[in-house]
Design an enzyme around this catalytic site. Structure first.
Site, PDB file in Angstrom:
ATOM      1  N   ARG A  57       0.847  -1.214   0.000  1.00 36.47           N
ATOM      2  CA  ARG A  57       0.000   0.000   0.000  1.00 36.47           C
ATOM      3  C   ARG A  57       0.875   1.254   0.000  1.00 36.47           C
ATOM      4  NH1 ARG A  57      -4.139  -0.542   4.805  1.00 36.47           N
ATOM      5  NH2 ARG A  57      -5.004   1.385   3.909  1.00 36.47           N
ATOM      6  N   ASP A  90      -3.669   7.684   3.466  1.00 41.36           N
ATOM      7  CA  ASP A  90      -2.896   8.161   2.322  1.00 41.36           C
ATOM      8  C   ASP A  90      -2.551   9.637   2.549  1.00 41.36           C
ATOM      9  OD1 ASP A  90      -6.053   8.147   0.676  1.00 41.36           O
ATOM     10  OD2 ASP A  90      -4.960   9.985   1.143  1.00 41.36           O
ATOM     11  N   HIS A 105      -6.419   7.710  11.794  1.00 40.24           N
ATOM     12  CA  HIS A 105      -6.014   6.307  11.764  1.00 40.24           C
ATOM     13  C   HIS A 105      -4.565   6.106  11.325  1.00 40.24           C
ATOM     14  CE1 HIS A 105     -10.534   5.151  11.372  1.00 40.24           C
ATOM     15  NE2 HIS A 105     -10.190   5.510  12.588  1.00 40.24           N
ATOM     16  N   SER A 177     -18.337   5.045   5.317  1.00 41.89           N
ATOM     17  CA  SER A 177     -19.534   4.233   5.617  1.00 41.89           C
ATOM     18  C   SER A 177     -20.019   4.481   7.052  1.00 41.89           C
ATOM     19  CB  SER A 177     -19.184   2.746   5.436  1.00 41.89           C
ATOM     20  OG  SER A 177     -18.093   2.411   6.297  1.00 41.89           O
TER      21      SER A 177
HETATM   22  N1  APR Z   1     -16.893   8.849  -3.895  1.00 44.03           N
HETATM   23  C1  APR Z   1     -17.421   9.027  -2.645  1.00 44.03           C
HETATM   24  N2  APR Z   1     -17.745   8.007  -1.813  1.00 44.03           N
HETATM   25  C2  APR Z   1     -17.531   6.762  -2.287  1.00 44.03           C
HETATM   26  C3  APR Z   1     -17.001   6.489  -3.567  1.00 44.03           C
HETATM   27  C4  APR Z   1     -16.679   7.602  -4.387  1.00 44.03           C
HETATM   28  N3  APR Z   1     -16.168   7.446  -5.615  1.00 44.03           N
HETATM   29  N4  APR Z   1     -16.921   5.132  -3.723  1.00 44.03           N
HETATM   30  C5  APR Z   1     -17.388   4.595  -2.569  1.00 44.03           C
HETATM   31  N5  APR Z   1     -17.758   5.560  -1.713  1.00 44.03           N
HETATM   32  C6  APR Z   1     -18.305   5.442  -0.358  1.00 44.03           C
HETATM   33  C7  APR Z   1     -19.006   4.132  -0.072  1.00 44.03           C
HETATM   34  O1  APR Z   1     -20.382   4.193  -0.441  1.00 44.03           O
HETATM   35  C8  APR Z   1     -18.852   4.033   1.445  1.00 44.03           C
HETATM   36  O2  APR Z   1     -19.885   4.736   2.118  1.00 44.03           O
HETATM   37  O3  APR Z   1     -17.219   5.499   0.527  1.00 44.03           O
HETATM   38  C9  APR Z   1     -17.513   4.747   1.707  1.00 44.03           C
HETATM   39  C10 APR Z   1     -16.359   3.806   1.960  1.00 44.03           C
HETATM   40  O4  APR Z   1     -16.614   3.136   3.177  1.00 44.03           O
HETATM   41  P1  APR Z   1     -15.465   2.187   3.774  1.00 44.03           P
HETATM   42  O5  APR Z   1     -14.906   1.356   2.676  1.00 44.03           O
HETATM   43  O6  APR Z   1     -16.033   1.529   4.980  1.00 44.03           O
HETATM   44  O7  APR Z   1     -14.288   3.205   4.188  1.00 44.03           O
HETATM   45  P2  APR Z   1     -14.204   4.077   5.515  1.00 44.03           P
HETATM   46  O8  APR Z   1     -15.555   4.511   5.966  1.00 44.03           O
HETATM   47  O9  APR Z   1     -13.202   5.130   5.262  1.00 44.03           O
HETATM   48  O10 APR Z   1     -13.601   3.023   6.584  1.00 44.03           O
HETATM   49  C11 APR Z   1     -13.357   3.520   7.869  1.00 44.03           C
HETATM   50  O11 APR Z   1     -12.331   1.417   8.488  1.00 44.03           O
HETATM   51  O12 APR Z   1     -10.918  -0.289   7.879  1.00 44.03           O
HETATM   52  C12 APR Z   1     -11.037   0.838   8.639  1.00 44.03           C
HETATM   53  O13 APR Z   1      -9.275   2.209   9.292  1.00 44.03           O
HETATM   54  C13 APR Z   1     -10.030   1.841   8.183  1.00 44.03           C
HETATM   55  O14 APR Z   1     -10.238   4.227   8.027  1.00 44.03           O
HETATM   56  C14 APR Z   1     -10.876   2.999   7.699  1.00 44.03           C
HETATM   57  C15 APR Z   1     -12.165   2.816   8.465  1.00 44.03           C
END
Ligand code: APR
Length: 235
Positions: A57, A90, A105, A177
């Site tokens: 990563r 990032d 994080h 999310s």
């Molecule tokens: N633009 C905006 N939002 C998007 C896009 C996009 N192109 N593609 C996906 N999403 C949204 C999804 O619908 C979802 O609601 O981004 C969100 C991603 O959710 P996660 O994958 O759960 O990521 P995140 O919420 O940042 O995770 C939180 O979990 O694993 C741990 O430490 C890690 O910081 C991370 C934390």
């Protein structure tokens, strides 16, 4: 006095830069076991597997660029006192030009001690193209590890993040999310009477937090809509 614009971001804002999110269809936690690769137990059990995961990563970060969403947030510093509170590890907000970025994080660009992760003497920038290897030592002689908050580890700057959100005149959530706490709890600290926006192409499983306007779009499309709505607020 510029209005305080606080933006809380997650993996979704970096998706259009080519960095996979965690819980979408092709998300990272669908392919990799988070408990094996992003926890202290996993690191103790198989440190090489964890280092391989993070080294990949870290190296990938050299191959991606900030996208339009990161750039627009940086541009908004001309009109607002902008603070980015991000769950992302990032460096795309910084590379886009944002000057006030709080990482909840951790950061892929840094390493630390595996004995005391928060020892300020051990937290160091580390070149993204140099793999962290077994046997590499932190300043305290312990095994070097990524400066990442693993599952179950303490998020040490939540008080600072909460303070920023409480002081916001405008609060924006982009691409998260809202399932990982304590970070997700930030949405509840924004004042009730201020404008609050949430940019996400999908509906959130936990539902839209009370009082938020959902800009149902990707980050790249949604930030242009956001700028338009901010301009409307100023009229
Ligand atoms: N633009 C905006 N939002 C998007 C896009 C996009 N192109 N593609 C996906 N999403 C949204 C999804 O619908 C979802 O609601 O981004 C969100 C991603 O959710 P996660 O994958 O759960 O990521 P995140 O919420 O940042 O995770 C939180 O979990 O694993 C741990 O430490 C890690 O910081 C991370 C934390």
């Amino acid at each position: 006095m510029q209005k305080k614009l606080v933006v809380f971001t997650g993996a979704g804002i970096s998706a259009e830069s080519g960095i996979p999110t965690f819980r979408d269809a092709n998300g990272m936690w669908g392919k990799y076991d988070a408990m094996k690769l992003a926890s202290v137990e996993g690191f103790e059990e198989d440190p090489q597997a964890v280092l391989d995961f993070y080294n990949a990563r870290r190296k990938n970060l050299l191959e991606v660029q900030p996208n339009h969403a990161h750039l627009v947030l940086a541009e908004l510093e001309k009109q607002y006192d902008v603070t980015i509170v991000t769950q992302n590890v990032d460096n795309l907000h910084e590379r886009a030009g944002s000057n006030k970025v709080l990482h909840l994080h951790g950061e892929l660009c840094k390493v630390t001690s595996s004995r005391n992760r928060l020892d300020p003497n051990c937290i160091k920038d580390y070149p993204l193209d140099v793999p962290i290897r077994i046997g590499d030592k932190a300043g305290d002689g312990s095994q070097l590890r990524p400066y990442i908050v693993w599952f179950g580890e303490y998020v040490d700057n939540m008080d600072e993040a909460t303070r920023f959100v409480k002081q916001a005149d405008i609060f924006v959530v982009i691409g998260t999310s809202l399932v990982v706490y304590p970070a997700a709890g930030l949405v509840n600290y924004a004042k009730q009477e201020i404008p609050k926006f949430l940019i996400d192409p999908n509906d959130l499983k936990g539902g839209l937090p009370m009082g938020y306007q959902h800009i149902k779009a990707t980050a790249v499309e949604g930030v242009d809509e956001l700028v338009w709505r901010l301009e409307e607020l100023e009229k």
